[in-house]
Motif scaffolding. Sequence first.
Motif, PDB file in Angstrom:
ATOM      1  N   ILE A  34      -2.833  14.643   3.815  1.00 16.80           N
ATOM      2  CA  ILE A  34      -3.404  15.467   2.760  1.00 16.80           C
ATOM      3  C   ILE A  34      -4.857  15.011   2.592  1.00 16.80           C
ATOM      4  N   PRO A  35      -5.826  15.931   2.583  1.00 16.77           N
ATOM      5  CA  PRO A  35      -7.233  15.523   2.431  1.00 16.77           C
ATOM      6  C   PRO A  35      -7.490  14.810   1.100  1.00 16.77           C
ATOM      7  N   ASP A  36      -8.274  13.732   1.159  1.00 17.63           N
ATOM      8  CA  ASP A  36      -8.630  12.966  -0.040  1.00 17.63           C
ATOM      9  C   ASP A  36      -9.212  13.853  -1.135  1.00 17.63           C
ATOM     10  N   LYS A  37     -10.087  14.769  -0.755  1.00 12.62           N
ATOM     11  CA  LYS A  37     -10.833  15.534  -1.760  1.00 12.62           C
ATOM     12  C   LYS A  37      -9.961  16.463  -2.607  1.00 12.62           C
ATOM     13  N   ILE A  38      -8.762  16.800  -2.143  1.00 14.97           N
ATOM     14  CA  ILE A  38      -7.920  17.673  -2.965  1.00 14.97           C
ATOM     15  C   ILE A  38      -6.907  16.893  -3.805  1.00 14.97           C
ATOM     16  N   ALA A  39      -6.795  15.606  -3.573  1.00 14.30           N
ATOM     17  CA  ALA A  39      -5.833  14.784  -4.324  1.00 14.30           C
ATOM     18  C   ALA A  39      -6.518  14.171  -5.539  1.00 14.30           C
ATOM     19  N   LYS A  40      -6.108  14.607  -6.692  1.00 18.37           N
ATOM     20  CA  LYS A  40      -6.669  14.083  -7.950  1.00 18.37           C
ATOM     21  C   LYS A  40      -5.734  13.077  -8.613  1.00 18.37           C
ATOM     22  N   TYR A  41      -4.445  13.152  -8.243  1.00 19.29           N
ATOM     23  CA  TYR A  41      -3.413  12.301  -8.833  1.00 19.29           C
ATOM     24  C   TYR A  41      -2.517  11.758  -7.735  1.00 19.29           C
ATOM     25  N   CYS A  42      -1.855  10.641  -7.996  1.00 21.18           N
ATOM     26  CA  CYS A  42      -0.853  10.096  -7.083  1.00 21.18           C
ATOM     27  C   CYS A  42       0.224  11.151  -6.862  1.00 21.18           C
ATOM     28  N   MET A  43       0.613  11.358  -5.621  1.00 19.35           N
ATOM     29  CA  MET A  43       1.562  12.417  -5.285  1.00 19.35           C
ATOM     30  C   MET A  43       3.029  12.008  -5.451  1.00 19.35           C
ATOM     31  N   ILE A  44       3.275  10.777  -5.874  1.00 21.68           N
ATOM     32  CA  ILE A  44       4.647  10.355  -6.172  1.00 21.68           C
ATOM     33  C   ILE A  44       5.022  10.939  -7.538  1.00 21.68           C
ATOM     34  N   GLU A  45       6.085  11.708  -7.551  1.00 23.78           N
ATOM     35  CA  GLU A  45       6.462  12.487  -8.733  1.00 23.78           C
ATOM     36  C   GLU A  45       6.621  11.645 -10.000  1.00 23.78           C
ATOM     37  N   THR A  46       7.114  10.440  -9.862  1.00 14.31           N
ATOM     38  CA  THR A  46       7.342   9.603 -11.043  1.00 14.31           C
ATOM     39  C   THR A  46       6.084   8.866 -11.500  1.00 14.31           C
ATOM     40  N   CYS A  47       4.978   9.013 -10.792  1.00 13.56           N
ATOM     41  CA  CYS A  47       3.744   8.303 -11.122  1.00 13.56           C
ATOM     42  C   CYS A  47       2.670   9.262 -11.645  1.00 13.56           C
ATOM     43  N   HIS A  48       2.078  10.023 -10.772  1.00 15.58           N
ATOM     44  CA  HIS A  48       1.007  10.987 -11.097  1.00 15.58           C
ATOM     45  C   HIS A  48      -0.186  10.365 -11.808  1.00 15.58           C
TER      46      HIS A  48
ATOM     47  N   GLY B 115      -9.341   7.158  -9.520  1.00 16.06           N
ATOM     48  CA  GLY B 115     -10.663   6.868 -10.062  1.00 16.06           C
ATOM     49  C   GLY B 115     -11.151   5.534  -9.525  1.00 16.06           C
ATOM     50  N   VAL B 116     -12.105   4.965 -10.214  1.00 17.75           N
ATOM     51  CA  VAL B 116     -12.724   3.714  -9.780  1.00 17.75           C
ATOM     52  C   VAL B 116     -11.713   2.580  -9.700  1.00 17.75           C
ATOM     53  N   THR B 117     -10.782   2.531 -10.635  1.00 24.34           N
ATOM     54  CA  THR B 117      -9.812   1.430 -10.661  1.00 24.34           C
ATOM     55  C   THR B 117      -8.468   1.791 -10.021  1.00 24.34           C
ATOM     56  N   ASN B 118      -8.294   3.039  -9.631  1.00 25.80           N
ATOM     57  CA  ASN B 118      -7.048   3.469  -8.993  1.00 25.80           C
ATOM     58  C   ASN B 118      -7.400   4.200  -7.698  1.00 25.80           C
ATOM     59  N   ARG B 119      -7.409   3.460  -6.601  1.00 26.04           N
ATOM     60  CA  ARG B 119      -7.854   3.996  -5.314  1.00 26.04           C
ATOM     61  C   ARG B 119      -6.784   4.824  -4.621  1.00 26.04           C
ATOM     62  N   LYS B 120      -7.253   5.690  -3.722  1.00 26.28           N
ATOM     63  CA  LYS B 120      -6.369   6.550  -2.928  1.00 26.28           C
ATOM     64  C   LYS B 120      -5.953   5.841  -1.643  1.00 26.28           C
ATOM     65  N   HIS B 121      -4.693   6.005  -1.279  1.00 23.69           N
ATOM     66  CA  HIS B 121      -4.157   5.475  -0.033  1.00 23.69           C
ATOM     67  C   HIS B 121      -3.290   6.561   0.595  1.00 23.69           C
ATOM     68  N   HIS B 122      -3.213   6.587   1.914  1.00 15.83           N
ATOM     69  CA  HIS B 122      -2.344   7.541   2.610  1.00 15.83           C
ATOM     70  C   HIS B 122      -1.104   6.827   3.127  1.00 15.83           C
ATOM     71  N   CYS B 123       0.037   7.446   2.881  1.00 15.19           N
ATOM     72  CA  CYS B 123       1.278   6.968   3.478  1.00 15.19           C
ATOM     73  C   CYS B 123       1.246   7.366   4.948  1.00 15.19           C
ATOM     74  N   ARG B 124       1.472   6.412   5.842  1.00 13.96           N
ATOM     75  CA  ARG B 124       1.414   6.686   7.281  1.00 13.96           C
ATOM     76  C   ARG B 124       2.622   7.470   7.783  1.00 13.96           C
ATOM     77  N   ARG B 125       3.655   7.565   6.951  1.00 13.43           N
ATOM     78  CA  ARG B 125       4.845   8.298   7.377  1.00 13.43           C
ATOM     79  C   ARG B 125       4.829   9.758   6.930  1.00 13.43           C
ATOM     80  N   CYS B 126       4.472  10.007   5.655  1.00 11.20           N
ATOM     81  CA  CYS B 126       4.526  11.387   5.154  1.00 11.20           C
ATOM     82  C   CYS B 126       3.165  12.036   5.001  1.00 11.20           C
TER      83      CYS B 126
END
Length: 83
Positions: free
Chosen positions: A20-34, A38-49
């Motif tokens: 999923i492209p970084d620029k379209i992800a505004k929130y964590c995609m794990i349903e129970t998190c979201h 931002g500056v203190t919560n960085r984006k990471h990609h799951c290598r499996r999904c």
Amino acid sequence: QKCKPTITITKGKESRPVWIPDKIAKYCMIETCHRPFGVTNRKHHCRRCGFVVCGSCSAQTAVLPELIGTSSPVRVCDNCFRD
């Protein structure tokens, strides 16, 4: 929410999810998190999904035999780690 890749790129024996492209992800995609990214919560990609997730939801690593070229553990989200 199950985070199975819906699209994969296959090259020889290797099959990997389309990230999923970084620029379209505004929130964590794990349903129970979201948690918002931002500056203190960085984006990471799951290598499996391929989902974009926060560090808290992707603290696990796993060896993915379907990824040709590496036998090292790679970052996976909590949902994929449990599967």
